[in-house]
Design a protein around this motif. Structure first.
Motif, short mmCIF file in Angstrom:
data_model
loop_
_atom_site.label_atom_id
_atom_site.label_comp_id
_atom_site.label_asym_id
_atom_site.label_seq_id
_atom_site.Cartn_x
_atom_site.Cartn_y
_atom_site.Cartn_z
N THR A 39 10.75 -67.47 22.48
CA THR A 39 11.77 -66.49 22.88
C THR A 39 13.13 -67.13 22.76
OG1 THR A 39 10.23 -65.42 24.39
CG2 THR A 39 12.55 -65.02 24.80
N TYR A 40 14.07 -66.42 22.17
CA TYR A 40 15.45 -66.91 22.09
C TYR A 40 16.28 -66.21 23.17
CZ TYR A 40 14.33 -68.79 17.46
OH TYR A 40 13.78 -69.49 16.42
N GLY A 41 17.18 -66.95 23.79
CA GLY A 41 18.07 -66.37 24.79
C GLY A 41 17.33 -66.13 26.10
N THR A 95 12.06 -61.87 21.93
CA THR A 95 10.78 -62.53 21.66
C THR A 95 10.57 -62.58 20.16
OG1 THR A 95 9.92 -61.72 23.74
CG2 THR A 95 8.30 -62.45 22.13
N ALA A 96 10.74 -63.77 19.58
CA ALA A 96 10.58 -63.92 18.13
C ALA A 96 9.10 -64.04 17.77
CB ALA A 96 11.35 -65.13 17.64
N LEU A 97 8.33 -64.73 18.61
CA LEU A 97 6.87 -64.83 18.40
C LEU A 97 6.18 -64.52 19.73
CD1 LEU A 97 6.68 -68.15 16.30
CD2 LEU A 97 6.52 -65.79 15.45
N PRO A 148 8.68 -57.34 8.08
CA PRO A 148 10.04 -56.83 8.06
C PRO A 148 11.05 -57.87 8.54
CG PRO A 148 8.54 -55.30 9.16
CD PRO A 148 7.78 -56.56 8.92
N SER A 149 12.31 -57.66 8.24
CA SER A 149 13.38 -58.55 8.70
C SER A 149 13.35 -58.62 10.22
CB SER A 149 14.72 -57.99 8.20
OG SER A 149 15.74 -58.88 8.57
N GLY A 150 13.43 -59.84 10.75
CA GLY A 150 13.42 -60.03 12.20
C GLY A 150 12.04 -60.07 12.81
N SER A 151 10.99 -60.04 11.98
CA SER A 151 9.62 -60.02 12.54
C SER A 151 9.14 -61.39 12.99
CB SER A 151 8.64 -59.42 11.52
OG SER A 151 8.67 -60.15 10.31
N GLY A 152 9.91 -62.46 12.70
CA GLY A 152 9.54 -63.79 13.21
C GLY A 152 9.03 -64.75 12.15
N LYS A 153 9.19 -64.40 10.88
CA LYS A 153 8.63 -65.24 9.81
C LYS A 153 9.24 -66.65 9.79
CE LYS A 153 10.04 -62.36 6.63
NZ LYS A 153 10.74 -61.37 7.49
N SER A 154 10.58 -66.71 9.82
CA SER A 154 11.23 -68.03 9.76
C SER A 154 10.90 -68.84 11.02
CB SER A 154 12.74 -67.88 9.61
OG SER A 154 13.04 -67.31 8.36
N THR A 155 10.87 -68.16 12.15
CA THR A 155 10.55 -68.85 13.41
C THR A 155 9.13 -69.42 13.33
OG1 THR A 155 11.96 -67.26 14.55
CG2 THR A 155 10.45 -68.55 15.92
N LEU A 156 8.21 -68.63 12.79
CA LEU A 156 6.83 -69.10 12.65
C LEU A 156 6.77 -70.34 11.75
CD1 LEU A 156 3.79 -68.59 13.11
CD2 LEU A 156 3.80 -67.18 11.08
N THR A 171 8.12 -64.83 2.17
CA THR A 171 8.78 -64.08 1.09
C THR A 171 8.89 -62.60 1.45
OG1 THR A 171 8.75 -63.53 -1.26
CG2 THR A 171 6.61 -63.71 -0.20
N HIS A 172 9.88 -61.95 0.84
CA HIS A 172 10.01 -60.49 0.97
C HIS A 172 9.43 -59.79 -0.26
CE1 HIS A 172 13.31 -61.20 3.97
NE2 HIS A 172 12.61 -60.24 4.54
N ASP A 173 9.08 -60.57 -1.27
CA ASP A 173 8.77 -60.00 -2.58
C ASP A 173 7.25 -59.92 -2.79
OD1 ASP A 173 8.44 -59.46 -5.24
OD2 ASP A 173 9.38 -61.30 -5.96
N1 LIG Z 1 18.61 -69.09 16.95
C1 LIG Z 1 18.39 -67.85 17.36
N2 LIG Z 1 19.00 -67.34 18.45
C2 LIG Z 1 18.74 -66.08 18.88
N3 LIG Z 1 17.88 -65.24 18.29
C3 LIG Z 1 17.24 -65.68 17.19
C4 LIG Z 1 17.46 -66.99 16.67
N4 LIG Z 1 16.69 -67.16 15.56
C5 LIG Z 1 16.03 -66.00 15.42
N5 LIG Z 1 16.35 -65.11 16.39
C6 LIG Z 1 15.80 -63.74 16.56
O1 LIG Z 1 14.38 -63.84 16.55
C7 LIG Z 1 13.81 -62.77 15.79
C8 LIG Z 1 12.97 -63.36 14.66
O2 LIG Z 1 13.85 -64.04 13.76
P1 LIG Z 1 13.35 -64.72 12.41
O3 LIG Z 1 14.53 -65.40 11.83
O4 LIG Z 1 12.15 -65.53 12.68
O5 LIG Z 1 12.95 -63.43 11.55
P2 LIG Z 1 12.55 -63.29 10.02
O6 LIG Z 1 11.26 -62.53 9.98
O7 LIG Z 1 12.59 -64.62 9.36
O8 LIG Z 1 13.71 -62.34 9.46
P3 LIG Z 1 14.40 -62.30 7.99
O9 LIG Z 1 13.39 -61.62 7.11
O10 LIG Z 1 15.60 -61.43 8.20
O11 LIG Z 1 14.73 -63.69 7.57
C9 LIG Z 1 14.97 -61.91 15.33
O12 LIG Z 1 15.11 -60.82 16.22
C10 LIG Z 1 16.16 -62.84 15.41
O13 LIG Z 1 17.33 -62.12 15.66
#
Ligand SMILES: Nc1ncnc2c1ncn2[C@@H]1O[C@H](COP(=O)(O)OP(=O)(O)OP(=O)(O)O)[C@@H](O)[C@H]1O
Ligand SMILES: [Mg+2]
Length: 245
Positions: free
Chosen positions: A14-16, A23-25, A43-51, A201-203
């Motif tokens: 969770t961020y913040g 809740t990112a994951l 989708p964008s914001g679904s948590g991929k980069s966080t994972l 990836t998005h593609d």
């Molecule tokens: N450092 C951070 N501080 C606050 N919120 C964050 C931070 N990093 C990610 N988030 C939030 O956590 C959620 C998941 O983010 P993440 O970057 O993992 O998504 P993503 O699936 O990689 O999106 P994208 O496809 O746009 O790259 C989003 O709602 C994002 O706004």
């Protein structure tokens, strides 16, 4: 020794805090067998980069466990985690993140230099050879195409012979034919060298190079497809993107 390269169990992040908490994951469990190519979509914001960052030890989960090549990451000290990242993880990004003043060869050497190891010229040449750039060793990034720059970044990620190669949209900044060259290279690293690769990836076409495509929605796993076609992936993505938030 287990044959799993990465095992995530109930990972949350969770961020913040308070009203601003995101809740990112929300409890992700996922096993990535060694020698396989996995794509992560959602989708964008679904948590991929966080994972990806939690799996690679670049970020720490709030709870749950991450085991990389048999080592539990949660609970490792910062120093131990830094060493593990340096020696056992390769990471490539959408923007290649090469140092502009350094040649391809010097960029590839960098992780070894940072580790205080004397880079063997032969190993550097071999890494560049593996990505088809043996003849570009003395070129600087500005003298190379986007695809060539990403291949240098791949050689740099591979020079330490990492257990797992992670990519966060590694073809996101490339045109589709150049992107396909890089994806073909990732595929052959898996098929020929037994490398484990995990890529966000998005593609759908990019994801179709993987053995398995895992879908995330709203911080949770939302199914997977094994050896799917780009068409099947695109259909699944359309369904995910239609889910109201
Ligand atoms: N450092 C951070 N501080 C606050 N919120 C964050 C931070 N990093 C990610 N988030 C939030 O956590 C959620 C998941 O983010 P993440 O970057 O993992 O998504 P993503 O699936 O990689 O999106 P994208 O496809 O746009 O790259 C989003 O709602 C994002 O706004
Ligand atoms: Mg992302």
């Amino acid at each position: 020794m287990s044959n799993d390269a990465v095992v995530l169990t109930s990972v949350t992040k969770t961020y913040g805090a308070g009203d601003h908490a995101v809740t990112a994951l929300g409890g992700v469990s996922l096993t990535l067998p060694a020698g396989t190519f996995t794509a992560i979509m959602g989708p964008s914001g679904s948590g991929k980069s966080t994972l990806l960052q939690c799996a690679a030890g670049l970020d720490r989960p709030d709870s749950g466990s991450v085991v990389l090549g048999g080592t539990e990451l949660t609970g490792l000290s910062e120093t131990a985690l830094t060493l593990l990242r340096r020696d056992r993880i390769g990471f490539v990004f959408q923007q290649f993140n090469l140092l502009p003043m350094l040649t391809a060869e010097q960029n590839v050497m960098l992780p070894l230099r940072l580790a205080g190891r004397k880079p063997a010229r032969e190993a550097v040449r071999e890494a560049l050879g593996r990505v088809g750039l043996a003849d570009r060793a003395h070129h600087r990034p500005s003298e190379m195409s986007g695809g060539q720059q990403q291949r240098v970044a791949l050689a740099r990620a591979l020079i330490t012979r990492p257990d797992v190669l992670f990519g966060d949209e590694p073809t996101g900044a490339l045109d589709s034919s150049t992107g396909r060259e890089v994806l073909g290279l990732l595929r052959s690293l898996v098929d020929r060298a037994g490398q484990t690769v995990v890529m966000v990836t998005h593609d759908p076409v990019a994801a179709s190079f993987a053995d398995r495509v895992v879908f995330l929605a709203d911080g949770r796993l939302s199914g997977e497809l094994v050896r799917p076609t780009a068409q099947e992936i695109a259909e699944r993505m359309t369904m995910l993107e239609e889910i109201p938030c």
